[in-house]
Design a protein around this motif. Sequence first.
Motif, short mmCIF file in Angstrom:
data_model
loop_
_atom_site.label_atom_id
_atom_site.label_comp_id
_atom_site.label_asym_id
_atom_site.label_seq_id
_atom_site.Cartn_x
_atom_site.Cartn_y
_atom_site.Cartn_z
N ARG A 1 0.99 -1.05 0.25
CA ARG A 1 0.03 0.02 0.35
C ARG A 1 0.85 1.29 -0.13
NH1 ARG A 1 -2.52 -2.26 4.80
NH2 ARG A 1 -4.04 -4.12 4.48
N ILE A 2 0.61 2.20 -0.81
CA ILE A 2 1.12 3.46 -1.50
C ILE A 2 0.68 4.18 -0.40
CG2 ILE A 2 2.26 5.62 -2.75
CD1 ILE A 2 3.43 2.57 -3.24
N ARG A 3 0.85 4.58 0.65
CA ARG A 3 0.36 6.00 1.63
C ARG A 3 1.41 6.90 1.91
NH1 ARG A 3 -3.95 2.43 4.74
NH2 ARG A 3 -5.11 1.58 3.05
N ALA A 4 1.03 7.76 2.88
CA ALA A 4 1.70 8.48 4.02
C ALA A 4 2.92 8.88 3.34
CB ALA A 4 1.59 9.01 5.03
N GLY A 5 3.67 9.77 2.95
CA GLY A 5 5.50 10.01 3.10
C GLY A 5 5.43 11.12 3.89
N VAL A 6 4.85 11.84 4.72
CA VAL A 6 5.90 12.71 5.95
C VAL A 6 5.56 12.01 7.65
CG1 VAL A 6 5.63 15.62 6.66
CG2 VAL A 6 5.30 14.03 3.84
N LEU A 7 6.68 11.91 7.43
CA LEU A 7 6.79 12.01 9.35
C LEU A 7 6.96 13.29 10.29
CD1 LEU A 7 8.35 8.58 9.30
CD2 LEU A 7 5.91 8.92 8.86
N GLU A 8 6.25 13.13 11.26
CA GLU A 8 6.27 14.67 11.57
C GLU A 8 7.52 13.84 12.82
OE1 GLU A 8 3.20 14.60 14.70
OE2 GLU A 8 1.58 15.51 13.00
N ALA A 9 7.96 15.12 13.82
CA ALA A 9 8.96 14.68 14.80
C ALA A 9 8.88 13.77 15.93
CB ALA A 9 9.62 16.00 14.99
N GLY A 10 7.53 13.72 16.12
CA GLY A 10 7.23 12.78 17.20
C GLY A 10 7.22 11.54 16.61
N THR A 11 6.66 11.37 15.24
CA THR A 11 6.06 10.07 14.92
C THR A 11 7.40 9.77 14.84
OG1 THR A 11 4.66 10.43 13.63
CG2 THR A 11 5.61 8.76 12.44
N VAL A 12 8.50 9.93 14.77
CA VAL A 12 10.51 9.75 14.26
C VAL A 12 10.88 8.96 15.32
CG1 VAL A 12 12.73 10.76 13.90
CG2 VAL A 12 10.90 11.37 12.05
N GLU A 13 10.60 10.31 16.70
CA GLU A 13 10.30 9.77 17.95
C GLU A 13 10.06 8.17 18.20
OE1 GLU A 13 10.00 12.37 21.66
OE2 GLU A 13 11.08 13.99 20.23
N MET A 14 8.82 8.03 18.45
CA MET A 14 8.26 7.25 18.50
C MET A 14 8.61 5.74 17.98
SD MET A 14 6.23 7.23 21.33
CE MET A 14 4.32 6.09 20.22
N LEU A 15 8.92 6.19 16.47
CA LEU A 15 9.49 4.62 15.79
C LEU A 15 11.51 4.85 16.37
CD1 LEU A 15 8.45 5.90 12.50
CD2 LEU A 15 7.74 4.04 13.68
N GLN A 16 11.59 5.91 17.02
CA GLN A 16 12.60 5.45 17.39
C GLN A 16 12.73 4.47 18.92
OE1 GLN A 16 13.90 9.46 16.42
NE2 GLN A 16 16.27 8.14 17.86
N LYS A 17 12.09 5.32 19.46
CA LYS A 17 11.51 4.81 20.43
C LYS A 17 11.86 3.07 20.91
CE LYS A 17 9.15 5.01 25.00
NZ LYS A 17 7.57 5.30 25.47
N ALA A 18 10.72 2.11 20.03
CA ALA A 18 10.21 1.46 19.65
C ALA A 18 11.02 0.17 19.25
CB ALA A 18 8.83 1.20 18.50
N GLY A 19 12.21 0.99 18.86
CA GLY A 19 13.83 0.08 18.25
C GLY A 19 13.16 0.06 16.62
N ALA A 20 12.96 0.85 15.70
CA ALA A 20 12.38 0.56 14.52
C ALA A 20 12.79 1.59 13.65
CB ALA A 20 11.20 0.12 14.80
N GLY A 21 13.69 3.01 13.94
CA GLY A 21 14.16 3.93 13.93
C GLY A 21 15.72 4.19 13.21
N GLU A 22 15.85 2.40 13.21
CA GLU A 22 17.26 2.53 12.11
C GLU A 22 17.60 3.30 11.15
OE1 GLU A 22 20.94 -0.70 13.07
OE2 GLU A 22 19.68 0.04 14.48
N ARG A 23 16.71 2.06 10.18
CA ARG A 23 16.75 2.62 8.99
C ARG A 23 16.37 4.05 8.46
NH1 ARG A 23 14.04 0.64 3.62
NH2 ARG A 23 12.10 -0.32 4.82
#
Length: 389
Positions: free
Chosen positions: A42-64
């Motif tokens: 599914r091709i959908r969203a493309g823009v992540l807010e700073a808070g979203t970026v932080e949450m993905l890192q917190k979840a251990g899924a932000g490295e790539r």
Amino acid sequence: MKTDVVIIGGGPSGLLLSQLLNRAGVETVVLERSPRERVLSRIRAGVLEAGTVEMLQKAGAGERMLREGHPHEGCIFSDGDLMVRIDFGALTGKTVMVYGQTEVTADLYAAQDAMGATILHEVSEVAIRDADSDAPFVEFTHDGARKRIDCAYVAGCDGFHGVSRRTIPESVRREYERVYPFGWLGLLSRTPPAHDELIYANSANGFALASMRNPMLSRYYVQVPLSDRVEDWSDDRFWERLKSCLPGEVAETLVTGPSIEKSIAPLRSFVSEPLRWGRLFLVGDAAHIVPPTGAKGLNLAVSDVFYLHRALIDAVRHGETAGIDSYSERALRRIWKAMRFSWSMTMMVHRFDGEDSFAAEMRRATLLHLSQSETARRDLAENYIGLPF
Ligand code: RFL
Ligand code: PHB
């Protein structure tokens, strides 16, 4: 089977919630209707807010994402040849990240696999039972057999068409909806982006958006009537329309190419309240839809997960229920602010069929005001980069 939290839906909200709960020692089972390849196509969203970026890192899924994503310090709004830049960095000290939802979802699946999380694909006939009691359970069909999982809580992360919202009795639900009289036709192509920042373009031919995924992958949208079908739009017709909407200097250098994907999405604003019924909680698109204009859909799903994961950890691990008691109210406060922003952006950049001559002048005056007022630009930037959780 028995678990702490059954999560219905393995899209971005279900996966992120599962990941954050598992990391805190709360057990989950994710039930997803589609095969994994379909979720990832599914091709959908493309823009992540700073808070979203932080949450993905917190979840251990932000490295790539940190390695391959593209931080953007601003974006452009245009009307004909008038271009106004919103400088997020200077106005808010923050940036957004351009990184596709497809990639976010792939990273979350990889993180869940690494933890040995339980995700069942191709489940059908999901039914949430006794959510308003102390002993809820979920029934579903998987591998040809009817199954049951007992749990403490159910998280409805199954999108707009899922079963979770409809499990809440109609007498309890309050729904708010605005359907816009147009859709967005999106096209993905292996071409360099038209510009190094996103352009939200207003024009006599309606709205267009020039977005991107990486230096060799572009994502474009044009406003189309709801009656149009993808087959009505050859690639050539799409490129011609896009060029007519973009500022002249951008259109001149636009690189076109064959489409990899083309689809039409209708635009709607929708909220269903409350987000909680007994031990069932709604998250993301299951509870609310925004028009894509403000790039808020995915980000709003992540802020719901932010509130709910903490509440569920407190409830399951420590028996403290204040968080789950206030989840609906807290999440809704932020949801309505994002609703307002997405609606106002939608009104600001689209041409409405049959509108009077006044409407186009109002849009142009809004843009002129943006070009001249730092206060107006800061207000837009603050909303675009994401209000605090
Ligand atoms: P999702 O992504 O819809 O995931 C829900 C998952 O639940 C599964 N499911 C079920 N599973 C089990 N049993 C059932 N009965 C089920 N029913 C459904 C589905 O298969 C799916 O995997 O919701 P989630 O996780 O809340 O994430 C929300 C975001 O996906 C969404 O807000 C954004 O993608 C919205 N959106 C866009 N947002 C943006 O910010 N920018 C965009 O450009 C943008 N484009 C879009 C979009 C949403 C679209 N939809 C939903 C039609 C374009 C489209 C076409
Ligand atoms: C996208 O790149 O798909 C995109 C970006 C910004 C939006 C909507 C969609 O507001």
